[in-house]
Motif scaffolding. Structure first.
Motif, mmCIF file in Angstrom:
data_model
loop_
_atom_site.group_PDB
_atom_site.id
_atom_site.type_symbol
_atom_site.label_atom_id
_atom_site.label_comp_id
_atom_site.label_asym_id
_atom_site.label_seq_id
_atom_site.Cartn_x
_atom_site.Cartn_y
_atom_site.Cartn_z
ATOM 1 N N THR A 43 0.812 -1.224 0.000
ATOM 2 C CA THR A 43 0.000 0.000 0.000
ATOM 3 C C THR A 43 0.840 1.267 0.000
ATOM 4 O O THR A 43 0.306 2.350 -0.251
ATOM 5 C CB THR A 43 -0.950 0.008 1.207
ATOM 6 N N ALA A 44 2.147 1.147 0.265
ATOM 7 C CA ALA A 44 3.029 2.321 0.207
ATOM 8 C C ALA A 44 4.464 1.847 -0.008
ATOM 9 O O ALA A 44 4.860 0.801 0.490
ATOM 10 C CB ALA A 44 2.932 3.130 1.493
ATOM 11 N N VAL A 45 5.223 2.656 -0.765
ATOM 12 C CA VAL A 45 6.630 2.353 -1.014
ATOM 13 C C VAL A 45 7.418 3.651 -0.898
ATOM 14 O O VAL A 45 7.049 4.668 -1.488
ATOM 15 C CB VAL A 45 6.845 1.759 -2.424
ATOM 16 N N ASP A 46 8.489 3.627 -0.108
ATOM 17 C CA ASP A 46 9.401 4.766 0.008
ATOM 18 C C ASP A 46 10.745 4.301 -0.552
ATOM 19 O O ASP A 46 11.528 3.663 0.143
ATOM 20 C CB ASP A 46 9.531 5.195 1.472
ATOM 21 N N LYS A 47 10.985 4.608 -1.824
ATOM 22 C CA LYS A 47 12.186 4.116 -2.504
ATOM 23 C C LYS A 47 13.463 4.682 -1.887
ATOM 24 O O LYS A 47 14.462 3.968 -1.779
ATOM 25 C CB LYS A 47 12.143 4.470 -4.000
ATOM 26 N N GLU A 69 19.941 -7.443 1.223
ATOM 27 C CA GLU A 69 19.725 -8.779 0.642
ATOM 28 C C GLU A 69 18.473 -8.852 -0.216
ATOM 29 O O GLU A 69 18.290 -9.788 -0.983
ATOM 30 C CB GLU A 69 19.669 -9.849 1.752
ATOM 31 N N MET A 70 17.591 -7.837 -0.090
ATOM 32 C CA MET A 70 16.373 -7.823 -0.915
ATOM 33 C C MET A 70 16.707 -7.156 -2.239
ATOM 34 O O MET A 70 16.698 -5.940 -2.375
ATOM 35 C CB MET A 70 15.236 -7.087 -0.224
ATOM 36 N N VAL A 71 17.014 -8.019 -3.211
ATOM 37 C CA VAL A 71 17.360 -7.487 -4.534
ATOM 38 C C VAL A 71 16.081 -7.077 -5.249
ATOM 39 O O VAL A 71 14.995 -7.547 -4.947
ATOM 40 C CB VAL A 71 18.137 -8.534 -5.358
ATOM 41 N N ASN A 72 16.210 -6.176 -6.182
ATOM 42 C CA ASN A 72 15.094 -5.706 -7.012
ATOM 43 C C ASN A 72 14.048 -4.915 -6.224
ATOM 44 O O ASN A 72 12.878 -4.878 -6.609
ATOM 45 C CB ASN A 72 14.422 -6.875 -7.748
ATOM 46 N N PHE A 73 14.455 -4.287 -5.139
ATOM 47 C CA PHE A 73 13.508 -3.489 -4.359
ATOM 48 C C PHE A 73 12.834 -2.441 -5.238
ATOM 49 O O PHE A 73 11.644 -2.151 -5.072
ATOM 50 C CB PHE A 73 14.209 -2.815 -3.173
ATOM 51 N N ASP A 74 13.582 -1.877 -6.197
ATOM 52 C CA ASP A 74 13.029 -0.827 -7.058
ATOM 53 C C ASP A 74 11.876 -1.309 -7.932
ATOM 54 O O ASP A 74 11.163 -0.505 -8.525
ATOM 55 C CB ASP A 74 14.133 -0.223 -7.946
ATOM 56 N N GLN A 75 11.674 -2.616 -8.023
ATOM 57 C CA GLN A 75 10.578 -3.166 -8.829
ATOM 58 C C GLN A 75 9.244 -3.212 -8.068
ATOM 59 O O GLN A 75 8.208 -3.508 -8.662
ATOM 60 C CB GLN A 75 10.925 -4.586 -9.291
ATOM 61 N N ALA A 113 15.676 -13.182 -10.359
ATOM 62 C CA ALA A 113 16.703 -12.687 -11.283
ATOM 63 C C ALA A 113 16.675 -11.156 -11.283
ATOM 64 O O ALA A 113 15.641 -10.540 -11.004
ATOM 65 C CB ALA A 113 16.435 -13.224 -12.685
ATOM 66 N N LYS A 114 17.809 -10.560 -11.596
ATOM 67 C CA LYS A 114 17.904 -9.102 -11.630
ATOM 68 C C LYS A 114 16.871 -8.536 -12.598
ATOM 69 O O LYS A 114 16.715 -9.000 -13.722
ATOM 70 C CB LYS A 114 19.307 -8.676 -12.041
ATOM 71 N N GLY A 115 16.128 -7.524 -12.121
ATOM 72 C CA GLY A 115 15.115 -6.872 -12.950
ATOM 73 C C GLY A 115 13.714 -7.412 -12.754
ATOM 74 O O GLY A 115 12.743 -6.790 -13.158
ATOM 75 N N ASP A 116 13.584 -8.589 -12.134
ATOM 76 C CA ASP A 116 12.263 -9.162 -11.853
ATOM 77 C C ASP A 116 11.700 -8.579 -10.561
ATOM 78 O O ASP A 116 12.411 -7.934 -9.793
ATOM 79 C CB ASP A 116 12.358 -10.689 -11.687
ATOM 80 N N ALA A 183 6.747 -13.941 -2.814
ATOM 81 C CA ALA A 183 6.881 -13.338 -4.144
ATOM 82 C C ALA A 183 6.015 -12.097 -4.249
ATOM 83 O O ALA A 183 4.886 -12.076 -3.760
ATOM 84 C CB ALA A 183 6.482 -14.336 -5.223
ATOM 85 N N VAL A 184 6.562 -11.068 -4.871
ATOM 86 C CA VAL A 184 5.809 -9.855 -5.188
ATOM 87 C C VAL A 184 5.322 -10.006 -6.622
ATOM 88 O O VAL A 184 6.114 -10.299 -7.523
ATOM 89 C CB VAL A 184 6.690 -8.599 -5.045
ATOM 90 N N VAL A 185 4.024 -9.827 -6.821
ATOM 91 C CA VAL A 185 3.463 -9.953 -8.170
ATOM 92 C C VAL A 185 2.650 -8.707 -8.497
ATOM 93 O O VAL A 185 2.023 -8.109 -7.628
ATOM 94 C CB VAL A 185 2.576 -11.217 -8.304
ATOM 95 N N ALA A 186 2.698 -8.325 -9.754
ATOM 96 C CA ALA A 186 1.924 -7.162 -10.196
ATOM 97 C C ALA A 186 0.442 -7.500 -10.107
ATOM 98 O O ALA A 186 0.049 -8.653 -10.305
ATOM 99 C CB ALA A 186 2.290 -6.793 -11.624
ATOM 100 N N PRO A 187 -0.395 -6.516 -9.800
ATOM 101 C CA PRO A 187 -1.822 -6.794 -9.720
ATOM 102 C C PRO A 187 -2.380 -7.203 -11.086
ATOM 103 O O PRO A 187 -1.878 -6.778 -12.119
ATOM 104 C CB PRO A 187 -2.430 -5.478 -9.245
ATOM 105 N N THR A 188 -3.398 -8.033 -11.054
ATOM 106 C CA THR A 188 -4.048 -8.469 -12.292
ATOM 107 C C THR A 188 -4.900 -7.313 -12.812
ATOM 108 O O THR A 188 -5.697 -6.736 -12.048
ATOM 109 C CB THR A 188 -4.952 -9.687 -12.014
ATOM 110 N N PRO A 189 -4.739 -6.931 -14.080
ATOM 111 C CA PRO A 189 -5.552 -5.827 -14.618
ATOM 112 C C PRO A 189 -7.052 -6.133 -14.495
ATOM 113 O O PRO A 189 -7.463 -7.274 -14.586
ATOM 114 C CB PRO A 189 -5.135 -5.763 -16.086
#
Length: 194
Positions: A43-47, A69-75, A113-116, A183-189
């Motif tokens: 519900t919130a992200v502070d990059k 250790e949490m890679v891909n945080f920016d995703q 993997a990097k970028g996911d 796993a973090v997954v994008a919401p389903t449209p």
């Protein structure tokens, strides 16, 4: 080691409680699998500060700091779903291998993997081998010698198939695995079903 001992005791007791076997000519064996799945919404992200807030279905929100250790945080984005699954598997079997008592432990970690989108799977497995040192067919008990040299006697219930085929020197092998995946997954449209 206390946790491992309690797992071994539970496994042996579960073998004595009920064992599924193809027929009475085989040796006892059993597999038990259990899993729990849960989820939350980002519900919130502070990059800049590497923090994110997860809100559960009951409305409770918790803010977490993402370590290095949490890679891909920016995703991670607000609206993403976090799905976690915890699973356990325990198997117990008797075989004629005749090996010495032992304990083997393994751990495996798999990251995205990097970028996911961030994800991780952690699995721990332990295999304990005990040796049958005595069997009392009339009293329906079996005595096992464990990896630390200690012996313990366990009752075996009437319904256990293959008990009459067990012999002194047989191995009782107990395998216990627990795994956690997050796993973090994008919401389903909207309008699309998953």
């Amino acid at each position: 080691m206390k946790k491992l001992y309690s797992v071994v005791c539970a496994a042996v007791l579960s073998l004595s409680a009920s064992v599924a076997s193809a027929d009475s000519a085989t040796l006892p064996s059993k597999v038990v699998i259990d899993s729990i799945t849960g989820g939350a919404t980002v519900t919130a992200v502070d990059k800049a500060n590497r923090t994110f807030t997860l809100t559960a279905k009951d409305g409770k929100a918790h803010t977490f700091t993402a370590g290095p250790e949490m890679v891909n945080f920016d995703q991670i984005n607000a609206g993403d779903k976090v799905v976690s699954t915890y699973a356990q598997e325990m198997s117990i079997s008797v075989n004629k291998m005749g090996g010495a008592p032992k304990v083997e432990e393994k751990e495996r970690v798999v990251r995205a993997a990097k970028g996911d989108k961030p994800s991780i799977i952690v699995a721990n497995s332990t295999e304990v081998t005990g040796v049958v040192t005595a069997i009392d067919q009339k009293a329906r008990t079996v005595t096992l010698k464990g990896p630390q040299g200690k012996e313990a006697t366990f009752p075996v219930k009437e319904g256990v198939k293959g008990f009459s085929n067990m012999a002194k020197g047989d191995n009782v092998v107990i395998s216990y695995t627990e795994a956690l995946s997050i796993a973090v997954v994008a919401p389903t449209p909207a309008g699309k079903k998953k």
